[in-house]
Design a protein around this motif. Structure first.
Motif, PDB file in Angstrom:
ATOM      1  N   LEU A   5      12.279  -7.716  -1.266  1.00  0.00           N
ATOM      2  CA  LEU A   5      11.943  -8.482  -0.212  1.00  0.00           C
ATOM      3  C   LEU A   5      12.945  -9.381   0.240  1.00  0.00           C
ATOM      4  CD1 LEU A   5       8.104  -8.525  -1.358  1.00  0.00           C
ATOM      5  CD2 LEU A   5       9.141  -7.263   0.453  1.00  0.00           C
TER       6      LEU A   5
ATOM      7  N   ASP B  56       5.920  -8.431   6.818  1.00  0.00           N
ATOM      8  CA  ASP B  56       5.007  -7.411   6.643  1.00  0.00           C
ATOM      9  C   ASP B  56       5.456  -5.810   6.704  1.00  0.00           C
ATOM     10  OD1 ASP B  56       5.284  -7.466   9.305  1.00  0.00           O
ATOM     11  OD2 ASP B  56       3.494  -6.865   9.911  1.00  0.00           O
TER      12      ASP B  56
ATOM     13  N   GLN C  50       8.707  -5.609   5.686  1.00  0.00           N
ATOM     14  CA  GLN C  50       9.595  -5.284   4.322  1.00  0.00           C
ATOM     15  C   GLN C  50       8.618  -4.959   3.352  1.00  0.00           C
ATOM     16  OE1 GLN C  50      12.350  -8.524   3.084  1.00  0.00           O
ATOM     17  NE2 GLN C  50      12.026  -9.212   5.245  1.00  0.00           N
ATOM     18  N   ARG C  51       7.249  -5.640   3.306  1.00  0.00           N
ATOM     19  CA  ARG C  51       6.444  -5.268   2.222  1.00  0.00           C
ATOM     20  C   ARG C  51       5.929  -3.893   2.344  1.00  0.00           C
ATOM     21  NH1 ARG C  51       1.359  -9.197   0.746  1.00  0.00           N
ATOM     22  NH2 ARG C  51       0.297  -7.697  -0.822  1.00  0.00           N
TER      23      ARG C  51
ATOM     24  N   GLU D 148       6.548  -1.286  -0.743  1.00  0.00           N
ATOM     25  CA  GLU D 148       5.489  -0.692  -1.415  1.00  0.00           C
ATOM     26  C   GLU D 148       5.390   0.865  -1.042  1.00  0.00           C
ATOM     27  OE1 GLU D 148       1.921  -2.438   0.673  1.00  0.00           O
ATOM     28  OE2 GLU D 148       2.014  -4.327  -0.979  1.00  0.00           O
TER      29      GLU D 148
ATOM     30  N   GLU E  79       5.168 -12.730  -2.283  1.00  0.00           N
ATOM     31  CA  GLU E  79       4.976 -11.494  -1.384  1.00  0.00           C
ATOM     32  C   GLU E  79       5.187 -10.465  -2.580  1.00  0.00           C
ATOM     33  OE1 GLU E  79       3.911 -10.771   1.456  1.00  0.00           O
ATOM     34  OE2 GLU E  79       3.899 -12.694   2.270  1.00  0.00           O
ATOM     35  N   LEU E  80       6.191 -10.549  -3.556  1.00  0.00           N
ATOM     36  CA  LEU E  80       6.426  -9.518  -4.251  1.00  0.00           C
ATOM     37  C   LEU E  80       5.185  -9.405  -5.355  1.00  0.00           C
ATOM     38  CD1 LEU E  80       8.391  -7.613  -6.111  1.00  0.00           C
ATOM     39  CD2 LEU E  80       8.896  -9.465  -7.507  1.00  0.00           C
TER      40      LEU E  80
ATOM     41  N   SER F  49       2.327  -7.447  -3.682  1.00  0.00           N
ATOM     42  CA  SER F  49       2.424  -6.073  -3.470  1.00  0.00           C
ATOM     43  C   SER F  49       1.970  -5.108  -4.675  1.00  0.00           C
ATOM     44  CB  SER F  49       3.879  -5.866  -3.399  1.00  0.00           C
ATOM     45  OG  SER F  49       4.493  -6.375  -2.309  1.00  0.00           O
TER      46      SER F  49
END
Length: 103
Positions: A34, A69, A71-72, A76, A99-100, A103
């Motif tokens: 990310l 969103d 990237q995530r 995932e 964010e990491l 996830s």
């Protein structure tokens, strides 16, 4: 993974990656991650896009080059693929630790 920039994603990237990994049984999945540091300047009418986190620094409107969103989701998906194929991953994160961990 920077396979995507704003509005430029190959919709079949997942299947292409999966096929490449199957052909290379010793390959790892990565470097994936990310990136919260790649910003682009935009016109004012773009700053309210639903998929972008907007910010203003030095009176310039900027958004993430690839929406977080997206990237995530890609991150995932790549993690799930690594688990499915029992492959190690190499993770890269820039200014997106929250964010990491989500996830």
């Amino acid at each position: 993974n920077h396979h995507c920039t704003t509005g430029e994603c190959d919709e079949d990237w997942y299947n292409q990656l999966k096929q490449r990994l199957k052909k290379q049984p010793d390959a790892i999945v990565g470097e994936i991650g990310l990136d919260g540091a790649r910003w682009v300047e935009v016109d004012d009418e773009l700053k309210n896009l639903e998929n972008h986190k907007a910010g203003s620094i030095w009176k310039r409107t900027r958004i993430l080059a690839c929406p977080m969103d997206l990237q995530r989701k890609a991150f995932e998906d790549q993690l799930y693929l690594a688990a499915e194929l029992q492959r190690p991953v190499s993770i890269h994160v820039v200014r997106a630790w929250g964010e990491l961990f989500d996830s």
